[in-house]
Design a protein around this motif. Structure first.
Motif, mmCIF file in Angstrom:
data_model
loop_
_atom_site.group_PDB
_atom_site.id
_atom_site.type_symbol
_atom_site.label_atom_id
_atom_site.label_comp_id
_atom_site.label_asym_id
_atom_site.label_seq_id
_atom_site.Cartn_x
_atom_site.Cartn_y
_atom_site.Cartn_z
ATOM 1 N N UNK A 260 0.811 -1.212 0.000
ATOM 2 C CA UNK A 260 0.000 0.000 0.000
ATOM 3 C C UNK A 260 0.842 1.258 0.000
ATOM 4 N N UNK A 261 2.081 1.151 0.472
ATOM 5 C CA UNK A 261 3.033 2.259 0.430
ATOM 6 C C UNK A 261 3.791 2.269 -0.893
ATOM 7 N N UNK A 262 4.331 1.110 -1.252
ATOM 8 C CA UNK A 262 5.192 1.018 -2.436
ATOM 9 C C UNK A 262 4.465 1.405 -3.715
ATOM 10 N N UNK A 263 3.173 1.091 -3.797
ATOM 11 C CA UNK A 263 2.435 1.374 -5.022
ATOM 12 C C UNK A 263 2.362 2.871 -5.312
ATOM 13 N N UNK A 264 2.558 3.707 -4.283
ATOM 14 C CA UNK A 264 2.513 5.163 -4.484
ATOM 15 C C UNK A 264 3.898 5.772 -4.669
ATOM 16 N N UNK A 265 4.920 4.949 -4.860
ATOM 17 C CA UNK A 265 6.266 5.492 -5.056
ATOM 18 C C UNK A 265 6.331 6.532 -6.182
ATOM 19 N N UNK A 266 5.667 6.324 -7.330
ATOM 20 C CA UNK A 266 5.769 7.336 -8.394
ATOM 21 C C UNK A 266 5.029 8.632 -8.071
ATOM 22 N N UNK A 267 4.063 8.587 -7.166
ATOM 23 C CA UNK A 267 3.269 9.784 -6.848
ATOM 24 C C UNK A 267 2.933 9.818 -5.354
ATOM 25 N N UNK A 268 3.939 9.960 -4.493
ATOM 26 C CA UNK A 268 3.684 9.949 -3.041
ATOM 27 C C UNK A 268 2.754 11.054 -2.583
ATOM 28 N N UNK A 269 2.797 12.215 -3.242
ATOM 29 C CA UNK A 269 1.932 13.315 -2.805
ATOM 30 C C UNK A 269 0.457 12.962 -2.946
ATOM 31 N N UNK A 270 0.137 12.083 -3.901
ATOM 32 C CA UNK A 270 -1.259 11.655 -4.019
ATOM 33 C C UNK A 270 -1.670 10.879 -2.775
ATOM 34 N N UNK A 271 -0.802 9.981 -2.315
ATOM 35 C CA UNK A 271 -1.101 9.242 -1.090
ATOM 36 C C UNK A 271 -1.269 10.199 0.079
ATOM 37 N N UNK A 272 -0.356 11.142 0.232
ATOM 38 C CA UNK A 272 -0.428 12.058 1.365
ATOM 39 C C UNK A 272 -1.716 12.880 1.333
ATOM 40 N N UNK A 273 -2.179 13.190 0.140
ATOM 41 C CA UNK A 273 -3.416 13.948 0.011
ATOM 42 C C UNK A 273 -4.649 13.172 0.432
ATOM 43 N N UNK A 274 -4.531 11.849 0.506
ATOM 44 C CA UNK A 274 -5.652 11.014 0.912
ATOM 45 C C UNK A 274 -5.746 10.847 2.423
ATOM 46 N N UNK A 275 -4.675 11.187 3.139
ATOM 47 C CA UNK A 275 -4.548 10.841 4.548
ATOM 48 C C UNK A 275 -5.003 11.967 5.470
ATOM 49 N N UNK A 276 -5.282 11.596 6.717
ATOM 50 C CA UNK A 276 -5.465 12.595 7.763
ATOM 51 C C UNK A 276 -4.723 12.137 9.009
ATOM 52 N N UNK A 277 -4.810 12.916 10.079
ATOM 53 C CA UNK A 277 -3.963 12.679 11.250
ATOM 54 C C UNK A 277 -4.294 11.385 11.979
ATOM 55 N N UNK A 278 -5.445 10.784 11.705
ATOM 56 C CA UNK A 278 -5.799 9.513 12.342
ATOM 57 C C UNK A 278 -5.210 8.312 11.609
ATOM 58 N N UNK A 279 -4.675 8.525 10.421
ATOM 59 C CA UNK A 279 -4.120 7.430 9.628
ATOM 60 C C UNK A 279 -2.673 7.162 10.026
ATOM 61 N N UNK A 280 -2.198 5.961 9.704
ATOM 62 C CA UNK A 280 -0.858 5.539 10.104
ATOM 63 C C UNK A 280 -0.160 4.886 8.914
ATOM 64 N N UNK A 281 1.074 5.315 8.663
ATOM 65 C CA UNK A 281 1.942 4.673 7.673
ATOM 66 C C UNK A 281 2.994 3.881 8.431
ATOM 67 N N UNK A 282 3.302 2.655 7.968
ATOM 68 C CA UNK A 282 4.212 1.782 8.713
ATOM 69 C C UNK A 282 5.367 1.284 7.831
ATOM 70 N N UNK A 283 6.216 2.163 7.342
ATOM 71 C CA UNK A 283 7.292 1.728 6.442
ATOM 72 C C UNK A 283 8.526 1.216 7.185
ATOM 73 N N UNK A 284 9.181 0.192 6.584
ATOM 74 C CA UNK A 284 10.570 -0.057 6.966
ATOM 75 C C UNK A 284 11.429 0.919 6.162
ATOM 76 N N UNK A 285 12.732 0.909 6.378
ATOM 77 C CA UNK A 285 13.558 1.961 5.780
ATOM 78 C C UNK A 285 13.521 1.954 4.253
ATOM 79 N N UNK A 286 13.445 0.765 3.640
ATOM 80 C CA UNK A 286 13.374 0.716 2.184
ATOM 81 C C UNK A 286 12.121 1.384 1.654
ATOM 82 N N UNK A 287 10.972 1.084 2.269
ATOM 83 C CA UNK A 287 9.713 1.708 1.862
ATOM 84 C C UNK A 287 9.732 3.199 2.167
ATOM 85 N N UNK A 288 10.339 3.570 3.285
ATOM 86 C CA UNK A 288 10.437 4.981 3.651
ATOM 87 C C UNK A 288 11.213 5.756 2.589
#
Length: 279
Positions: free
Chosen positions: A132-160
């Motif tokens: 769910x993180x990796x699929x937005x690698x080409x357009x991360x800002x789109x993912x961020x635009x979908x989120x709010x403060x109650x949501x959680x991203x859980x990346x390891x360093x590679x995904x980060x």
């Protein structure tokens, strides 16, 4: 300010843990959804769902593509199961859920990105992990635009690094803080000392990590634990901090030979000890 949370110092999130009262029922304890991948990729969702159930969510339902239903059904008991055929169908199923985990073995494909977009239109808090993180690698800002403060991203360093290129050059703490602010959501930067950052600048460092967690599927369990606590209406930053600590404590209790399937089964002992310490 950076807050440490270790095994030696009792963590300050303990008073916010959602213990059920005598009149509790399953729906009052929260409803968690977990999105599964296709038939050959169902294990991660099952791990996350069991962890969410073990940590106290009252109702946990795996949402899966139709071809996965016959694989998942014989492998679950208290966890429920519903198949969906489109992102719009997934959106309808997620209405009324308190939290949804999406990403573990979901597939890096158009369906996963569409499913994240659809879930963002529901009232559920999202725990976005792995694919769910990796699929937005080409357009991360789109993912961020979908989120709010109650949501959680859980990346390891590679995904980060894929979502936040260059941030780790500033050091892990600065990177985690900057990532949470940019995403507008809680960020759990996994590692030997996992960092939990909130968009308002709060940062916690978890230092009770153990090497036994370096095993396939342990991150899926963590995502389910975070989702299970948020489903019980625990604040997302505290839920992430609590889940990270309990995840490591469960691994410590089991010790050498740990595999991801063992982690949810250690949670009753971890929770019992915390319950005995409640104020």
């Amino acid at each position: 300010m950076t807050t440490p949370q270790s095994a030696a110092a009792l963590p300050d999130w303990r008073p916010t843990l959602p213990w059920p009262g005598v009149e509790a029922h399953k729906h009052a304890r929260g409803r968690l959804g977990v999105v599964s991948g296709r038939a050959t990729q169902t294990g991660a969702a099952r791990l996350a769902a069991r962890a969410g159930l073990r940590i106290g969510a009252g109702v946990v339902r795996i949402l899966c593509p139709p071809d996965a239903a016959s694989v998942i059904a014989p492998a679950i008991e208290a966890v429920m199961l519903t198949a969906f055929t489109s992102d719009e169908a997934l959106k309808a199923l997620a209405q009324g859920m308190d939290a949804v985990v999406i990403g573990p073995a979901a597939g890096v494909n158009d369906a996963t990105s569409a499913n994240v977009r659809a879930l963002a239109e529901t009232g559920a808090a999202l725990i976005v992990d792995a694919d769910g993180l990796t699929v937005f690698e080409p357009w991360p800002e789109e993912l961020f635009g979908l989120l709010d403060r109650d949501d959680v991203l859980t990346p390891h360093e590679g995904e980060f690094k894929r979502l936040f290129p260059g941030l780790l050059d500033k050091g892990r703490e600065a990177a985690a803080r900057a990532a949470a602010k940019r995403a507008g959501a809680v960020v759990v930067l996994k590692g030997p000392a996992t960092l939990i950052a909130a968009p308002d600048g709060r940062l916690a460092t978890n230092d009770n990590g153990v090497p036994w967690l370096a095993t396939a599927g342990s991150g899926d369990v963590l995502a389910g634990m975070i989702g299970g606590l948020i489903a019980q209406r625990m604040n997302s930053f505290d839920a992430a901090r609590a889940a990270v600590w309990m995840h490591a404590e469960a691994a410590r209790l089991f010790g050498p030979g740990l595999i991801a399937e063992d982690l949810p089964e250690q949670l009753p002992a971890v929770l019992s000890a915390l319950y005995a310490q409640r104020s």
